[in-house]
Design a protein around this motif. Structure first.
Motif, short mmCIF file in Angstrom:
data_model
loop_
_atom_site.label_atom_id
_atom_site.label_comp_id
_atom_site.label_asym_id
_atom_site.label_seq_id
_atom_site.Cartn_x
_atom_site.Cartn_y
_atom_site.Cartn_z
N LYS A 1 0.95 -1.20 -0.09
CA LYS A 1 0.02 0.08 -0.18
C LYS A 1 0.74 1.34 0.15
N GLU A 2 0.49 2.26 -0.77
CA GLU A 2 1.19 3.56 -0.56
C GLU A 2 1.10 4.24 0.69
N GLN A 3 2.12 4.59 1.26
CA GLN A 3 2.03 5.34 2.52
C GLN A 3 2.74 6.66 2.49
N TYR A 4 2.34 7.51 3.37
CA TYR A 4 2.97 8.83 3.71
C TYR A 4 3.39 9.24 4.90
N ARG A 5 4.25 10.17 5.02
CA ARG A 5 4.91 10.42 6.29
C ARG A 5 4.11 11.69 6.86
N VAL A 6 3.80 11.68 7.86
CA VAL A 6 3.29 12.63 8.52
C VAL A 6 4.25 13.36 9.73
N SER A 7 4.36 14.77 9.60
CA SER A 7 5.21 15.44 10.63
C SER A 7 4.58 16.19 11.40
N THR B 1 4.60 5.06 16.16
CA THR B 1 3.79 4.96 15.04
C THR B 1 2.36 4.28 15.22
#
Length: 74
Positions: free
Chosen positions: A5-11, A34
């Motif tokens: 699955k495509e994942q994104y980083r959240v800061s 996480t």
């Protein structure tokens, strides 16, 4: 082959003390930061039950069982 699955980083910016306390509590529960954040997002969106809720319920049941055993022994 497994589909990824495509994942994104959240800061997120937080004070050092808040970050340290958050990481310490997650580690105390045997979890990663996480996993706690993902649980929060799912819960916030009305999704699945969080691991922390299940952990809390398990601990409550264990306390009740320990109390019952104590009463049976006494």
């Amino acid at each position: 082959m497994e589909d990824k699955k495509e994942q994104y980083r959240v800061s997120v910016r937080v004070e050092p003390e808040l970050r340290a306390a958050f990481y310490a509590k997650a580690a105390e529960e045997g979890r990663t930061a996480t996993s706690v954040i993902i649980d929060f997002i799912n819960q916030y969106l009305g999704g699945k039950t969080s691991i922390s809720e299940l952990t809390e319920l398990r601990q409550r049941v264990e306390r009740i069982e320990a109390t019952q055993r104590g009463e049976l022994i006494a």
